[in-house]
Design a protein around this motif. Sequence first.
Motif, PDB file in Angstrom:
ATOM      1  N   ARG A  96       0.838  -1.212  -0.058  1.00  0.00           N
ATOM      2  CA  ARG A  96      -0.095   0.004   0.011  1.00  0.00           C
ATOM      3  C   ARG A  96       0.893   1.229  -0.132  1.00  0.00           C
ATOM      4  O   ARG A  96       2.018   1.214   0.509  1.00  0.00           O
ATOM      5  N   GLY A  97       0.640   2.182  -0.731  1.00  0.00           N
ATOM      6  CA  GLY A  97       1.218   3.419  -0.453  1.00  0.00           C
ATOM      7  C   GLY A  97       1.002   4.075   0.903  1.00  0.00           C
ATOM      8  O   GLY A  97      -0.112   4.177   1.330  1.00  0.00           O
ATOM      9  N   ALA A  98       2.125   4.815   1.300  1.00  0.00           N
ATOM     10  CA  ALA A  98       2.112   5.522   2.399  1.00  0.00           C
ATOM     11  C   ALA A  98       1.775   6.902   2.116  1.00  0.00           C
ATOM     12  O   ALA A  98       1.862   7.221   0.957  1.00  0.00           O
ATOM     13  N   GLU A  99       1.612   7.894   3.043  1.00  0.00           N
ATOM     14  CA  GLU A  99       1.234   9.059   2.875  1.00  0.00           C
ATOM     15  C   GLU A  99       2.355   9.820   2.311  1.00  0.00           C
ATOM     16  O   GLU A  99       2.037  10.849   1.200  1.00  0.00           O
ATOM     17  N   LYS A 100       3.591   9.358   2.442  1.00  0.00           N
ATOM     18  CA  LYS A 100       4.763  10.001   1.611  1.00  0.00           C
ATOM     19  C   LYS A 100       4.483   9.849  -0.110  1.00  0.00           C
ATOM     20  O   LYS A 100       4.808  10.596  -0.839  1.00  0.00           O
ATOM     21  N   ALA A 101       3.980   8.552  -0.345  1.00  0.00           N
ATOM     22  CA  ALA A 101       3.747   8.296  -1.711  1.00  0.00           C
ATOM     23  C   ALA A 101       2.604   9.153  -2.204  1.00  0.00           C
ATOM     24  O   ALA A 101       2.522   9.624  -3.418  1.00  0.00           O
ATOM     25  N   TRP A 102       1.729   9.374  -1.427  1.00  0.00           N
ATOM     26  CA  TRP A 102       0.349  10.106  -1.874  1.00  0.00           C
ATOM     27  C   TRP A 102       0.688  11.654  -1.998  1.00  0.00           C
ATOM     28  O   TRP A 102       0.279  12.188  -2.853  1.00  0.00           O
ATOM     29  N   ALA A 103       1.543  11.933  -1.303  1.00  0.00           N
ATOM     30  CA  ALA A 103       2.245  13.447  -1.339  1.00  0.00           C
ATOM     31  C   ALA A 103       2.842  13.638  -2.625  1.00  0.00           C
ATOM     32  O   ALA A 103       2.880  14.785  -3.569  1.00  0.00           O
ATOM     33  N   ALA A 104       3.798  12.549  -3.092  1.00  0.00           N
ATOM     34  CA  ALA A 104       4.509  12.600  -4.326  1.00  0.00           C
ATOM     35  C   ALA A 104       3.604  12.535  -5.384  1.00  0.00           C
ATOM     36  O   ALA A 104       3.617  13.245  -6.397  1.00  0.00           O
ATOM     37  N   LYS A 105       2.515  11.841  -5.381  1.00  0.00           N
ATOM     38  CA  LYS A 105       1.712  11.675  -6.372  1.00  0.00           C
ATOM     39  C   LYS A 105       0.658  12.850  -6.521  1.00  0.00           C
ATOM     40  O   LYS A 105       0.698  13.353  -7.744  1.00  0.00           O
ATOM     41  N   ARG A 106       0.650  13.573  -5.564  1.00  0.00           N
ATOM     42  CA  ARG A 106       0.010  15.199  -5.968  1.00  0.00           C
ATOM     43  C   ARG A 106       0.735  16.022  -6.657  1.00  0.00           C
ATOM     44  O   ARG A 106       0.389  16.729  -7.707  1.00  0.00           O
ATOM     45  N   VAL A 107       2.103  16.014  -6.473  1.00  0.00           N
ATOM     46  CA  VAL A 107       3.284  16.670  -7.133  1.00  0.00           C
ATOM     47  C   VAL A 107       3.207  16.266  -8.616  1.00  0.00           C
ATOM     48  O   VAL A 107       2.966  17.172  -9.713  1.00  0.00           O
ATOM     49  N   ALA A 108       3.089  15.016  -8.725  1.00  0.00           N
ATOM     50  CA  ALA A 108       3.275  14.368 -10.071  1.00  0.00           C
ATOM     51  C   ALA A 108       1.922  14.714 -11.036  1.00  0.00           C
ATOM     52  O   ALA A 108       1.976  15.218 -12.105  1.00  0.00           O
ATOM     53  N   ASP A 109       0.835  14.586 -10.416  1.00  0.00           N
ATOM     54  CA  ASP A 109      -0.533  14.806 -11.144  1.00  0.00           C
ATOM     55  C   ASP A 109      -0.557  16.372 -11.446  1.00  0.00           C
ATOM     56  O   ASP A 109      -1.093  16.652 -12.399  1.00  0.00           O
ATOM     57  N   ALA A 110      -0.174  17.159 -10.641  1.00  0.00           N
ATOM     58  CA  ALA A 110      -0.049  18.656 -11.148  1.00  0.00           C
ATOM     59  C   ALA A 110       0.861  18.778 -12.133  1.00  0.00           C
ATOM     60  O   ALA A 110       0.365  19.503 -13.093  1.00  0.00           O
ATOM     61  N   VAL A 111       1.775  18.031 -12.277  1.00  0.00           N
ATOM     62  CA  VAL A 111       2.640  18.274 -13.726  1.00  0.00           C
ATOM     63  C   VAL A 111       2.229  17.667 -14.881  1.00  0.00           C
ATOM     64  O   VAL A 111       2.157  18.409 -15.731  1.00  0.00           O
ATOM     65  N   VAL A 112       1.590  16.612 -14.201  1.00  0.00           N
ATOM     66  CA  VAL A 112       0.735  15.957 -15.544  1.00  0.00           C
ATOM     67  C   VAL A 112      -0.355  16.887 -16.191  1.00  0.00           C
ATOM     68  O   VAL A 112      -0.406  16.991 -17.465  1.00  0.00           O
ATOM     69  N   ALA A 113      -0.954  17.530 -15.480  1.00  0.00           N
ATOM     70  CA  ALA A 113      -2.243  18.180 -15.725  1.00  0.00           C
ATOM     71  C   ALA A 113      -1.377  19.580 -16.579  1.00  0.00           C
ATOM     72  O   ALA A 113      -2.100  19.940 -17.557  1.00  0.00           O
ATOM     73  N   GLU A 114      -0.359  20.170 -16.116  1.00  0.00           N
ATOM     74  CA  GLU A 114       0.480  21.247 -16.610  1.00  0.00           C
ATOM     75  C   GLU A 114       0.905  20.966 -17.922  1.00  0.00           C
ATOM     76  O   GLU A 114       0.581  21.575 -19.043  1.00  0.00           O
ATOM     77  N   VAL A 115       1.451  19.590 -18.118  1.00  0.00           N
ATOM     78  CA  VAL A 115       1.968  19.262 -19.549  1.00  0.00           C
ATOM     79  C   VAL A 115       0.702  19.158 -20.485  1.00  0.00           C
ATOM     80  O   VAL A 115       1.032  19.383 -21.522  1.00  0.00           O
ATOM     81  N   GLU A 116      -0.360  18.384 -20.089  1.00  0.00           N
ATOM     82  CA  GLU A 116      -1.431  18.096 -20.888  1.00  0.00           C
ATOM     83  C   GLU A 116      -1.874  19.320 -21.368  1.00  0.00           C
ATOM     84  O   GLU A 116      -2.508  19.615 -22.566  1.00  0.00           O
ATOM     85  N   GLN A 117      -2.157  20.448 -20.524  1.00  0.00           N
ATOM     86  CA  GLN A 117      -2.531  21.689 -20.896  1.00  0.00           C
ATOM     87  C   GLN A 117      -1.512  22.335 -22.123  1.00  0.00           C
ATOM     88  O   GLN A 117      -2.114  22.897 -22.893  1.00  0.00           O
ATOM     89  N   GLU A 118      -0.507  22.233 -21.670  1.00  0.00           N
ATOM     90  CA  GLU A 118       0.683  22.721 -22.840  1.00  0.00           C
ATOM     91  C   GLU A 118       0.572  21.886 -24.179  1.00  0.00           C
ATOM     92  O   GLU A 118       0.411  22.444 -25.302  1.00  0.00           O
ATOM     93  N   TRP A 119       0.104  20.573 -24.196  1.00  0.00           N
ATOM     94  CA  TRP A 119       0.045  19.815 -25.171  1.00  0.00           C
ATOM     95  C   TRP A 119      -1.225  20.306 -26.032  1.00  0.00           C
ATOM     96  O   TRP A 119      -1.568  20.474 -27.400  1.00  0.00           O
ATOM     97  N   GLU A 120      -2.195  20.532 -25.313  1.00  0.00           N
ATOM     98  CA  GLU A 120      -3.506  20.863 -25.872  1.00  0.00           C
ATOM     99  C   GLU A 120      -3.448  22.526 -26.564  1.00  0.00           C
ATOM    100  O   GLU A 120      -4.063  22.405 -27.555  1.00  0.00           O
ATOM    101  N   THR A 121      -2.605  23.219 -25.946  1.00  0.00           N
ATOM    102  CA  THR A 121      -2.532  24.391 -26.328  1.00  0.00           C
ATOM    103  C   THR A 121      -1.738  24.417 -27.683  1.00  0.00           C
ATOM    104  O   THR A 121      -1.870  24.964 -28.508  1.00  0.00           O
ATOM    105  N   HIS A 122      -0.720  23.382 -27.707  1.00  0.00           N
ATOM    106  CA  HIS A 122       0.093  23.114 -28.950  1.00  0.00           C
ATOM    107  C   HIS A 122      -0.672  22.618 -29.984  1.00  0.00           C
ATOM    108  O   HIS A 122      -0.749  23.037 -31.205  1.00  0.00           O
ATOM    109  N   LEU A 123      -1.625  21.637 -29.748  1.00  0.00           N
ATOM    110  CA  LEU A 123      -2.460  20.897 -30.631  1.00  0.00           C
ATOM    111  C   LEU A 123      -3.731  21.573 -30.900  1.00  0.00           C
ATOM    112  O   LEU A 123      -4.280  21.133 -32.053  1.00  0.00           O
ATOM    113  N   GLY A 124      -4.304  22.035 -30.136  1.00  0.00           N
ATOM    114  CA  GLY A 124      -5.513  22.698 -30.159  1.00  0.00           C
ATOM    115  C   GLY A 124      -6.339  21.533 -29.379  1.00  0.00           C
ATOM    116  O   GLY A 124      -6.269  20.322 -29.391  1.00  0.00           O
ATOM    117  N   LYS A 125      -7.562  22.052 -28.918  1.00  0.00           N
ATOM    118  CA  LYS A 125      -8.505  20.937 -28.355  1.00  0.00           C
ATOM    119  C   LYS A 125      -9.108  19.707 -29.293  1.00  0.00           C
ATOM    120  O   LYS A 125      -9.002  18.740 -28.896  1.00  0.00           O
TER     121      LYS A 125
END
Length: 146
Positions: A96-125
């Motif tokens: 099972r993931g410990a709190e440290k893993a879930w905290a790291a996941k929150r950071v990673a999820d924010a980056v994924v959202a940012e990158v996907e927004q950049e891709w959408e801006t580049h490619l178009g909706k």
Amino acid sequence: MVPESELTTGVLLFIPYRALEDRIFAALAEAGFDDFTPAQARVMQRVGPHGTRLTELAAQAQITKQTAGFLVDQLEKSGYVRRVPDPTDRRARLVRGAEKAWAAKRVADAVVAEVEQEWETHLGKRRMKQLREALTLLREITDPWA
């Protein structure tokens, strides 16, 4: 350098994935989560919200059970995961993931959202939507865990 027309579809899929992964690891390191390797991360990201058996982690990460056990041992020592009894089978244990893993996941999820927004801006909706739809369809024939 290989001409773009000679790149396989697999390579074309891998290049943006690797760029995304690099951004995630950089953000994690900046946030203080610099004490795990990419191999450990590939196991950790497969731990389900209610825990996952070691054999399932090994299969999903396409590594041996011994390698998965070694990586989970390291993740456990670093405080990212813990082993707990499986409530459905007293002989088995779940990772099972410990709190440290879930905290790291929150950071990673924010980056994924940012990158996907950049891709959408580049490619178009429209193209981004088509890309996601095409990749979702490919998942049906490429992802045994889908």
